[in-house]
Write an enzyme that holds these catalytic residues in place. Structure first.
Site, PDB file in Angstrom:
ATOM      1  N   HIS A  78     -13.398 -16.607 -16.837  1.00 19.56           N
ATOM      2  CA  HIS A  78     -12.711 -15.933 -15.721  1.00 19.56           C
ATOM      3  C   HIS A  78     -11.386 -16.639 -15.424  1.00 19.56           C
ATOM      4  O   HIS A  78     -10.329 -16.003 -15.364  1.00 19.56           O
ATOM      5  CB  HIS A  78     -13.605 -15.935 -14.481  1.00 19.56           C
ATOM      6  CG  HIS A  78     -12.871 -15.697 -13.186  1.00 19.56           C
ATOM      7  ND1 HIS A  78     -12.314 -14.487 -12.856  1.00 19.56           N
ATOM      8  CD2 HIS A  78     -12.587 -16.525 -12.143  1.00 19.56           C
ATOM      9  CE1 HIS A  78     -11.730 -14.575 -11.668  1.00 19.56           C
ATOM     10  NE2 HIS A  78     -11.878 -15.803 -11.214  1.00 19.56           N
ATOM     11  N   TRP A 149     -11.847 -23.926 -16.764  1.00 21.44           N
ATOM     12  CA  TRP A 149     -10.560 -23.576 -17.390  1.00 21.44           C
ATOM     13  C   TRP A 149      -9.729 -24.823 -17.623  1.00 21.44           C
ATOM     14  O   TRP A 149      -8.738 -24.794 -18.335  1.00 21.44           O
ATOM     15  CB  TRP A 149      -9.787 -22.561 -16.538  1.00 21.44           C
ATOM     16  CG  TRP A 149      -8.954 -23.130 -15.437  1.00 21.44           C
ATOM     17  CD1 TRP A 149      -9.408 -23.580 -14.237  1.00 21.44           C
ATOM     18  CD2 TRP A 149      -7.522 -23.299 -15.425  1.00 21.44           C
ATOM     19  NE1 TRP A 149      -8.352 -24.025 -13.475  1.00 21.44           N
ATOM     20  CE2 TRP A 149      -7.178 -23.867 -14.168  1.00 21.44           C
ATOM     21  CE3 TRP A 149      -6.493 -23.029 -16.335  1.00 21.44           C
ATOM     22  CZ2 TRP A 149      -5.858 -24.172 -13.811  1.00 21.44           C
ATOM     23  CZ3 TRP A 149      -5.191 -23.348 -15.965  1.00 21.44           C
ATOM     24  CH2 TRP A 149      -4.878 -23.907 -14.723  1.00 21.44           C
ATOM     25  N   SER A 177       2.921 -17.804 -28.192  1.00 21.31           N
ATOM     26  CA  SER A 177       3.411 -16.591 -27.552  1.00 21.31           C
ATOM     27  C   SER A 177       4.270 -16.916 -26.338  1.00 21.31           C
ATOM     28  O   SER A 177       5.365 -16.375 -26.174  1.00 21.31           O
ATOM     29  CB  SER A 177       2.208 -15.724 -27.153  1.00 21.31           C
ATOM     30  OG  SER A 177       2.544 -14.856 -26.117  1.00 21.31           O
ATOM     31  N   SER A 178       3.781 -17.806 -25.492  1.00 18.47           N
ATOM     32  CA  SER A 178       4.524 -18.106 -24.272  1.00 18.47           C
ATOM     33  C   SER A 178       5.851 -18.777 -24.569  1.00 18.47           C
ATOM     34  O   SER A 178       6.858 -18.490 -23.921  1.00 18.47           O
ATOM     35  CB  SER A 178       3.730 -19.041 -23.368  1.00 18.47           C
ATOM     36  OG  SER A 178       2.572 -18.423 -22.945  1.00 18.47           O
ATOM     37  N   HIS A 261       0.038 -28.373 -13.622  1.00 15.81           N
ATOM     38  CA  HIS A 261       0.687 -28.111 -12.357  1.00 15.81           C
ATOM     39  C   HIS A 261       1.927 -27.235 -12.496  1.00 15.81           C
ATOM     40  O   HIS A 261       2.028 -26.224 -11.813  1.00 15.81           O
ATOM     41  CB  HIS A 261       0.965 -29.373 -11.535  1.00 15.81           C
ATOM     42  CG  HIS A 261       1.492 -28.954 -10.220  1.00 15.81           C
ATOM     43  ND1 HIS A 261       0.675 -28.556  -9.195  1.00 15.81           N
ATOM     44  CD2 HIS A 261       2.743 -28.693  -9.815  1.00 15.81           C
ATOM     45  CE1 HIS A 261       1.416 -28.102  -8.211  1.00 15.81           C
ATOM     46  NE2 HIS A 261       2.681 -28.181  -8.556  1.00 15.81           N
ATOM     47  N   GLU A 263       2.318 -25.134 -14.579  1.00 11.22           N
ATOM     48  CA  GLU A 263       1.729 -23.828 -14.876  1.00 11.22           C
ATOM     49  C   GLU A 263       1.497 -23.009 -13.600  1.00 11.22           C
ATOM     50  O   GLU A 263       1.754 -21.807 -13.576  1.00 11.22           O
ATOM     51  CB  GLU A 263       0.406 -24.020 -15.631  1.00 11.22           C
ATOM     52  CG  GLU A 263      -0.464 -22.789 -15.743  1.00 11.22           C
ATOM     53  CD  GLU A 263       0.111 -21.718 -16.662  1.00 11.22           C
ATOM     54  OE1 GLU A 263       0.946 -22.072 -17.515  1.00 11.22           O
ATOM     55  OE2 GLU A 263      -0.273 -20.561 -16.503  1.00 11.22           O
ATOM     56  N   TYR A 265       3.165 -23.069 -10.908  1.00 11.34           N
ATOM     57  CA  TYR A 265       4.453 -22.544 -10.442  1.00 11.34           C
ATOM     58  C   TYR A 265       4.992 -21.500 -11.398  1.00 11.34           C
ATOM     59  O   TYR A 265       5.726 -20.600 -10.995  1.00 11.34           O
ATOM     60  CB  TYR A 265       5.449 -23.682 -10.201  1.00 11.34           C
ATOM     61  CG  TYR A 265       5.005 -24.511  -9.021  1.00 11.34           C
ATOM     62  CD1 TYR A 265       5.058 -23.976  -7.743  1.00 11.34           C
ATOM     63  CD2 TYR A 265       4.457 -25.762  -9.186  1.00 11.34           C
ATOM     64  CE1 TYR A 265       4.587 -24.683  -6.661  1.00 11.34           C
ATOM     65  CE2 TYR A 265       3.989 -26.482  -8.115  1.00 11.34           C
ATOM     66  CZ  TYR A 265       4.052 -25.936  -6.849  1.00 11.34           C
ATOM     67  OH  TYR A 265       3.574 -26.638  -5.789  1.00 11.34           O
ATOM     68  N   SER A 276      11.836 -11.511  -3.172  1.00 13.13           N
ATOM     69  CA  SER A 276      13.237 -11.615  -2.773  1.00 13.13           C
ATOM     70  C   SER A 276      14.013 -10.365  -3.140  1.00 13.13           C
ATOM     71  O   SER A 276      15.129 -10.172  -2.659  1.00 13.13           O
ATOM     72  CB  SER A 276      13.894 -12.825  -3.443  1.00 13.13           C
ATOM     73  OG  SER A 276      13.183 -13.983  -3.140  1.00 13.13           O
ATOM     74  N   HIS A 310      -2.066 -34.906  -8.390  1.00 13.23           N
ATOM     75  CA  HIS A 310      -2.792 -34.535  -7.173  1.00 13.23           C
ATOM     76  C   HIS A 310      -4.075 -33.777  -7.486  1.00 13.23           C
ATOM     77  O   HIS A 310      -4.885 -33.545  -6.611  1.00 13.23           O
ATOM     78  CB  HIS A 310      -1.914 -33.757  -6.185  1.00 13.23           C
ATOM     79  CG  HIS A 310      -1.442 -32.421  -6.656  1.00 13.23           C
ATOM     80  ND1 HIS A 310      -0.239 -31.904  -6.288  1.00 13.23           N
ATOM     81  CD2 HIS A 310      -1.999 -31.477  -7.453  1.00 13.23           C
ATOM     82  CE1 HIS A 310      -0.084 -30.704  -6.830  1.00 13.23           C
ATOM     83  NE2 HIS A 310      -1.142 -30.426  -7.550  1.00 13.23           N
ATOM     84  N   HIS A 311      -4.251 -33.392  -8.734  1.00 10.94           N
ATOM     85  CA  HIS A 311      -5.529 -32.796  -9.138  1.00 10.94           C
ATOM     86  C   HIS A 311      -6.547 -33.867  -9.505  1.00 10.94           C
ATOM     87  O   HIS A 311      -7.675 -33.550  -9.844  1.00 10.94           O
ATOM     88  CB  HIS A 311      -5.323 -31.866 -10.330  1.00 10.94           C
ATOM     89  CG  HIS A 311      -4.432 -30.705 -10.033  1.00 10.94           C
ATOM     90  ND1 HIS A 311      -4.902 -29.537  -9.498  1.00 10.94           N
ATOM     91  CD2 HIS A 311      -3.097 -30.549 -10.158  1.00 10.94           C
ATOM     92  CE1 HIS A 311      -3.894 -28.690  -9.315  1.00 10.94           C
ATOM     93  NE2 HIS A 311      -2.784 -29.287  -9.714  1.00 10.94           N
ATOM     94  N   THR A 336       9.625 -24.873  -0.611  1.00  7.63           N
ATOM     95  CA  THR A 336       8.858 -23.642  -0.467  1.00  7.63           C
ATOM     96  C   THR A 336       9.039 -23.077   0.934  1.00  7.63           C
ATOM     97  O   THR A 336       9.161 -21.863   1.123  1.00  7.63           O
ATOM     98  CB  THR A 336       7.367 -23.896  -0.738  1.00  7.63           C
ATOM     99  OG1 THR A 336       7.245 -24.724  -1.892  1.00  7.63           O
ATOM    100  CG2 THR A 336       6.642 -22.598  -0.981  1.00  7.63           C
ATOM    101  N   LYS A 339      12.139 -21.118   1.289  1.00  9.09           N
ATOM    102  CA  LYS A 339      12.024 -19.749   0.809  1.00  9.09           C
ATOM    103  C   LYS A 339      11.375 -18.863   1.863  1.00  9.09           C
ATOM    104  O   LYS A 339      11.848 -17.764   2.164  1.00  9.09           O
ATOM    105  CB  LYS A 339      11.220 -19.695  -0.489  1.00  9.09           C
ATOM    106  CG  LYS A 339      11.762 -20.623  -1.553  1.00  9.09           C
ATOM    107  CD  LYS A 339      11.399 -20.165  -2.927  1.00  9.09           C
ATOM    108  CE  LYS A 339      12.165 -18.921  -3.261  1.00  9.09           C
ATOM    109  NZ  LYS A 339      12.937 -18.972  -4.476  1.00  9.09           N
ATOM    110  N   ARG A 458     -17.584 -26.669  -6.207  1.00  9.31           N
ATOM    111  CA  ARG A 458     -17.270 -25.510  -7.037  1.00  9.31           C
ATOM    112  C   ARG A 458     -18.022 -25.605  -8.362  1.00  9.31           C
ATOM    113  O   ARG A 458     -18.602 -26.633  -8.685  1.00  9.31           O
ATOM    114  CB  ARG A 458     -15.767 -25.395  -7.259  1.00  9.31           C
ATOM    115  CG  ARG A 458     -15.148 -26.626  -7.901  1.00  9.31           C
ATOM    116  CD  ARG A 458     -13.649 -26.584  -7.825  1.00  9.31           C
ATOM    117  NE  ARG A 458     -13.113 -25.678  -8.836  1.00  9.31           N
ATOM    118  CZ  ARG A 458     -11.917 -25.838  -9.414  1.00  9.31           C
ATOM    119  NH1 ARG A 458     -11.151 -26.865  -9.094  1.00  9.31           N
ATOM    120  NH2 ARG A 458     -11.485 -24.980 -10.303  1.00  9.31           N
TER     121      ARG A 458
END
Ligand code: HEA
Ligand code: HEA
Ligand code: CUA
Ligand SMILES: [Cu+2]
Lengths: 534, 298, 400
Positions: A78, A149, A177-178, A261, A263, A265, A276, A310-311, A336, A339, A458
């Site tokens: 998932h 994941w 691909s990316s 991380h 990723e 963003y 925007s 931080h993870h 952030t 924004k 979790r």
């Protein structure tokens, strides 16, 4: 001889190729964008169904539906499908469709490579989903990836199931691909702008995608490095993640999150661009603080390279490391916040109407901010010792990802569907979709904060009794949210079948930008001769 | 040669991208299956299930090579026929630069792993920082030294010195970068003979480098420096190995360019592929210099 | 169904109402809505920190949402048909860059202070090594005051009997092979209050004393999570992480925790239970345990098959059922019901060896269970699940 042939081909650019070939061999940014969008929607469904298996299992305490082993596979796949199969391809699809239109380019800079970037994905996900199907149907139920994941070593190396090798190679494919997709975006933006379209005149969606693409090129190779080390640890006796040979399981986490991380963003910056674009349109007022939006996006991207740990606050880092990563993470709130405040200021004293795209965009701003604020709480290291790996984290990232990224993608779809299909999306169904999603998404994810704080870890297939009630509500929310998405299927199918009110070139009163100067639906080729931007 | 296009060239639909994806798919499923049948499996996992992987793997690799050949053939034809505008040349150049940047990040991850190991893991296993107990209880006999000749579990290995083959290889690569630059200048100046000579020289130097590298690997295995000799071996082979793969690729590219020079594909203005190859080669060189300093020397 | 739904709606709504109204008074007690304040000084510091940041972000959030709502209402087209066109204001932009920055600095101070105080593991009087396995914990008492040679070591397994949780409709994949119908038919007994939390042998620590935990793992990464002590530390194979706690004298009692890092199939089934006892009680307990450990394994033969079966059943539920199923039907491990391995007398020795030494994914139990327990479990295996071999294995058979 070849010259003649090539010129012949060139001539039939004026009418679109037909049939299967059009889609399989495409070099057209609009067709490839469409492929990306449909693909990501299909993956959203598949990933969502897996989420529903998770929620069905967690509705009551005790094992109800599946085996804990299969539960772990559902959680893992998932997460992987939603991240790599749903959100990322959706924003790449939007980039493909909109960036050339927004900067007045005839196509993406490297059209064939563009098609390659797309076609790798169905194959990569065939591998991933194939191993889940094997696990569900094949005799003996061979395990699909079951390590989350984030695939931490040594659970994924020494203890990983046989399908891990397939998983590793499919991650390599997604990475290829990316990277190609991102290079294409960067080159398109830097090299293909219409005359007069200076960098600081570009729509923010183009800016956010340029920065996203930079992040992608920078971090996907790092992920490739991590999975390659996994592969050799599994099969060639290297000891990267094994202390007995002088390695460290935590090294894996550092490499993974150095990718991971940025990723997250990568998944949210294009959303910032979408919002925007939409808010000024429906507030009928220019975007507030364009320049500071650009700088804020760039700062978020740069800061995202120095917050990864931080993870990993609980892995036993030295004190100085924890403090550094805590402070840096907290800092990200500042750009952030800029924004968010700019969006509010854009609305301020505007002349606002609430068509569907605007509804989604507003829901995005509010719910993303909720997720961002819980992110800030997670950044506080001592408190994170309590939050980490509980449902509080799950609540945080679904707020930023589902009511953030996914909502903004819906906003984008309702905003640009007229341009893509030539007909307006059905308003009644759209309203139904919006209100059901808005209510259910909160029923689904808000109580996760409670069970998380109360201490429910979790990736648990079963839980203690004090978590029971909220989990029931969460599951109800999940099914409600899931069914609501079926309405969107109807909306899209109606548009694809051209059923609905015909859309003018610029269906939204306050909209500005080159994409609204071409007819709806946008013709197969646009801006063959670049427009001049003043 | 035809007139240059002024409009941006958007190629017609092409079967190669989809075909290349099929190639990757075959490589992935074949590779995963093959790797399982040909190597030991970790503990506690399902038993080895691979039996057929080599077929799709080989098929996929050949397929991909063929597809890339046709793909590039198309591109070269377009270029030779003047369909490429200057703007497209810019796209290609920028694309190549960003591709090299992604490679830099890949090596960055590997170097990062090296530094993390040297500066953090090894001292920690030796009891530094807050890890006194790690050392005392789990690895009491472990000595924190780098290069790691004795792993925590007691595996031993030897150190590869810097001043034998590696130093020679460093010199070879530096010289090859110079000869390549001379060739490049010759191309721009239109001196065909000099171009062919120095291009050939660069290729020879690349091949010598690769042979010496192979020799060094044989030597390493003889003295017990292997992939499974602990973290020193892992990092040594990972860094030099991935560099070696890149040199191999670079050499192949140089050879292709050699033949394209012979066929007269390049002109003063139009030689993007050559330029890209040169950049790649210099990049591979710089990686080596870095690698020589941190892997062999320090 | 409908009435349940209705009841739940009503109860949840009223709960939410109450929680909104009575925030200040008993927020702390309502552990299923908010963070647990816990019992140690550190955990209460963390709780205070949590509440501070929670309020800060709530206020910021309400402010932002308030502005959005106000603007959406007051500046809608029907109210404000002519939009103003301002789109820049340096003062404002500096303002909302700088103010959040200072809010963050204000938050960073208490966070840093708490973090530093958590980091200091020196001067502990009791040191316990905690090791995570797939899927249980072991505790080894290393040092108590001046005694560095205690030798007390035991494993701690989930106590909840499998009948209470096991019965997925689609066990083993989406479409199971063989066992699904059996499981649907089986009755599931009511769940204990400490369902998924209690263990067969809890960790025992004294109150009022600084205890240091050395946390590590044997196979994959686990995480030792005790919310009431504000401890969550990853157990990493090959490394030892240190944490500490002092439970106040007046907070003796039973505390629960869970494994908080995905460690495979039974990640949710390896809880932690800690008994905090007064110091004198701990002194006697540790002395007794030390003596037991020193006197070697208890090899007195079982008086009868029934005695062995009873102990065996208990141990089977705790140590084996997770993998082999409550009814020996198999799962991660192989099935036992009616297999040749169980019923064939010639394979009895193999059976003993497999338990002691392990085999592939089957862990070795020599350290986890005493010879007496191993003998009992084997006896149980070979007589339960319809095997009825009548074999009675004695501790001495296992110990040799
Ligand atoms: C789109 C994806 C996305 C985004 C945008 C974010 C944004 C942020 N995230 Fe999140 N995060 C994830 C996706 C995302 N995250 C995922 C997927 C995980 C889990 C991964 C896993 O383990 O599986 C995760 C986990 C995660 C953790 C680890 C938790 C743990 O495992 O223990 C942390 C810890 O610091 C964190 C922090 C943050 C912060 C500080 C932000 C900030 O960027 C948020 C900034 C925004 C705001 C703060 C709100 C708006 C600002 C204002 C209104 C201004 C004023 C405010 C103040 C000054 C307070 N995130
Ligand atoms: C963008 C990313 C994204 C998105 C969109 C979602 C969407 C959802 N996620 Fe997400 N989730 C992650 C990213 C995402 N998730 C990640 C990264 C993890 C961590 C994984 C890990 O721990 O490794 C995670 C983990 C995760 C968990 C924790 C699992 C665990 O810890 O064990 C849960 C539990 O509830 C959950 C639920 C959901 C739900 C209900 C949705 C819903 O929004 C989904 C809604 C969509 C549908 C339901 C599909 C559409 C409908 C149909 C196909 C029709 C059929 C429907 C009916 C008949 C009802 N997710
Ligand atoms: Cu042990 Cu999770
Ligand atoms: Cu993060």
């Amino acid at each position: 001889m070849t010259a003649v042939a090539a010129h012949d081909h060139h001539d039939d650019h004026h009418h679109a190729p037909h049939g299967l070939k059009r889609w399989l061999f495409s070099t057209n940014h609009k067709d490839i964008g469409t492929l990306y969008l449909w693909f990501s929607f299909a993956m959203f469904m598949v990933g969502g169904l897996m989420a529903l298996v998770i929620r069905a299992e967690l509705m009551y305490p005790g094992m109800q539906v599946v085996d804990p082993e299969f539960f772990n596979q559902m959680t893992t796949v998932h997460g992987l499908i939603m991240v790599f199969g749903a959100v990322m391809p959706a924003t790449v699809g939007l980039a493909n469709w909109m960036i050339p239109l927004m900067i007045g380019a005839p196509d993406m800079a490297l059209p064939r490579m563009n098609n390659w970037s797309f076609w790798i994905l169905p194959f990569a996900f065939t591998i991933l989903i194939g191993s889940v199907l094997m696990s569900a149907f094949a005799e003996g139920n061979p395990s699909a990836p079951n390590f989350g994941w984030t695939f931490y070593a040594p659970l994924s190396t020494t203890y990983g199931p046989a399908s891990t090798d397939l998983f590793i190679l499919s991650v390599h494919m997604m990475g290829i691909s990316s990277i190609m997709g991102a290079i294409n975006v960067i080159v398109t933006v830097l090299n293909m702008r219409a005359p007069g379209m200076t960098l600081m005149k570009m729509p923010l969606f183009v800016w956010t995608w340029l920065i996203t693409a930079f992040l992608l090129v920078a971090v996907m190779p790092v992920l490739a490095g991590a999975v390659t080390m996994m592969l050799t640890d599994r099969h060639f006796g290297t000891s990267f993640f094994d202390a007995a040979g002088g390695g460290d399981p935590v090294l894996f986490q550092h490499i993974f999150w150095f990718f991971g991380h940025p990723e997250v963003y990568i998944m949210i910056l294009p959303s910032f661009g979408i919002v925007s674009a939409i808010i000024p349109t429906f507030a009928r007022k220019p975007l507030f603080g364009y320049a500071s939006m650009v700088y804020a996006t760039a700062s978020i991207a740069l800061l995202s390279f120095v917050v990864w740990a931080h993870h990993m606050f609980t892995v036993g880092m030295p004190l100085a490391g924890m403090l550094f990563f805590m402070y840096m993470t907290m800092l990200i709130s500042v750009p952030t916040g800029v924004k968010v405040f700019n969006w509010v200021a854009t609305m301020w004293r505007g002349s606002i109407t609430f068509e569907l795209p605007m509804k989604w965009a507003l829901a995005f701003v509010i719910l993303f901010t909720c997720g961002g604020l819980s992110g800030l709480m997670l950044a506080i290291t001592p408190a994170d010792f309590q939050y980490h790996d509980t449902y509080f984290v799950v609540a945080h990232f679904h707020y930023v990802l589902v009511s953030g990224a996914i909502f903004s993608i819906f906003a984008a779809a309702y905003y640009w569907l007229p341009k893509w299909s030539g007909v307006m999306p059905n308003t009644f169904l759209g309203e139904l979709h919006f209100w059901n999603s808005l209510l259910s998404v909160n029923l689904l994810f808000f109580p996760m904060h409670f069970v998380g704080l109360a201490g429910m870890p979790r990736r648990y297939a079963d839980y203690a009794l004090q978590f029971a009630d909220y989990n029931w509500w969460i599951s109800i929310g999940a099914f409600w949210f899931g069914i609501s998405q079926l309405i969107f299927v109807a909306v899209c199918v109606l548009c694809a079948m051209k059923k609905g009110e015909k859309a003018p070139a610029s269906p939204w009163e306050g909209a500005e930008g080159l994409e609204w100067t071409v007819p709806s639906p946008a013709p197969f080729h646009t801006f063959d001769t670049p427009p001049v931007v003043k | 040669m035809a007139e240059k296009m002024t409009k941006y060239y958007v190629p017609d639909s092409s079967p190669w991208p989809l075909s290349a994806s099929i190639g990757l798919f075959l490589i992935a499923i074949g590779g995963a299956n093959f790797i399982q049948q040909s190597t030991e499996f970790g503990q506690n996992t399902l038993r080895n299930t691979g039996t057929w992987g080599q077929y799709p793997l080989i098929l996929g690799a050949l397929w991909l090579i063929a597809v890339l050949f046709f793909w590039w053939r198309d591109t070269i034809r377009e270029s030779v026929n003047g369909l490429h505008s200057d703007q497209l040349g810019g796209s290609y150049r920028q694309g190549m630069i960003w591709f090299i940047f992604s490679e830099v990040m890949f090596f960055g991850a590997l170097f990062g792993a090296l530094f993390y190991t040297r500066w953090l893991i090894i001292p920690w296993l030796g009891g530094e920082g807050s890890n006194a107990m790690t050392h005392e209880i789990l690895w009491p006999d472990f000595q924190a030294i780098w290069p790691l000749t004795t792993a925590p579990d007691g595996r031993t290995t030897q150190v590869m010195g810097a001043w034998g083959l590696p130093a020679i290889n460093t010199a070879i690569l530096i010289v090859s970068s110079i000869t390549l630059t001379i060739a490049h200048h010759a191309l721009v100046a239109g001196e065909r003979g000099k171009l062919i000579l120095f291009q050939g020289l660069t290729i020879v130097l690349g091949l010598i480098f690769l042979s010496l590298q192979a020799l060094e690997y044989v030597h390493a295995y003889d003295m017990g420096l292997t992939l499974d000799a602990g973290m020193y071996g892992s990092l040594f082979f990972f860094l030099t190995g991935f560099h070696g793969i890149h040199v191999t690729l670079g050499t192949i590219m140089l050879i292709v360019m050699f033949f394209r020079i012979l066929k007269g594909h390049f002109s003063k203005e139009n030689h993007f592929a050559y330029e890209a190859t040169a950049w790649y080669w210099h990049f591979v060189d710089i990686v080596w210099l870095f690698l020589f300093v941190v892997v062999y020397w320090l | 169904m409908q009435s349940t739904l209705f009841r739940r709606v009503v109860s949840a709504l009223s709960l939410l109402l109450v929680s909104g109204a009575g925030v200040a008074s008993d927020w702390a007690d309502r552990s299923n809505l908010n963070l647990r304040p816990g019992v140690t000084e550190i955990s209460q510091d963390v709780f205070g920190l949590h509440m501070t940041i929670l309020w800060v972000v709530t206020v910021i959030g309400l402010l932002v949402f308030g502005l959005i709502m106000y603007s959406a209402v007051a500046h809608r087209r029907s109210k404000n048909p002519n939009p103003s066109q301002f789109h820049e204001h340096v003062g404002l932009e500096v303002f909302w860059t700088v103010v959040p920055f200072f809010i963050l600095i204000a938050m960073a101070f208490p966070a840093t202070r708490v973090l530093i105080s958590m980091d200091d593991t020196s001067d502990a009087e009791l040191t316990i090594k905690v090791t995570g396995y797939r899927w249980n914990w072991s505790y080894e008492y290393l040092a108590w005051k001046d005694d560095n040679d205690i030798g007390v070591f035991f494993f701690s397994n989930l106590k909840t009997p499998p009948e209470q949780y096991e019965r997925p409709i689609l066990s083993g994949g989406l479409f199971p092979h063989g066992t699904a119908q059996q499981r649907v038919d089986a009755e599931r007994p009511a769940k204990d209050a400490d369902y998924m939390l209690a263990v067969d042998r809890p960790l025992v620590i004294p109150a009022g004393i600084k205890v240091r935990f050395l946390i590590t793992a044997d196979d994959v990464i686990h995480s030792w999570f005790m919310p009431d002590f504000a401890i969550k530390k990853d157990a990493i194979p090959g490394f030892i992480n240190e944490v500490w706690t002092v439970v106040p004298e007046d907070a003796t009692g039973v505390y629960y925790g869970q494994c908080a890092e995905l460690c495979g199939r039974n990640h949710a089934f390896m809880p932690i239970e800690v008994h905090v006892v007064p110091q004198d009680e701990f002194e006697t307990w540790i002395a007794e345990e030390k003596e037991k450990a020193a006197s070697g394994p208890d090899l007195t033969p079982f008086a009868s098959l029934d005695v062995a079966m009873q102990l065996g059943q208990e141990k089977y539920a705790a140590a084996c059922a997770l993998c082999h199923g409550a009814n020996g039907q198999g799962g991660i491990g192989l099935p036992f019901a009616g297999t040749d391995f169980m019923k064939n007398p010639e394979r009895l020795q193999d059976n003993i060896d497999v338990l002691i030494k392990g085999r592939n994914a089957m862990p070795a139990f020599a350290a986890q269970l005493t010879p007496r327990e191993i003998a009992a479990v084997i006896t149980y295996q070979r007589n339960a699940f319809g095997n009825e071999t009548g074999d009675l294995v004695q501790p001495a058979d296992v110990a040799k």
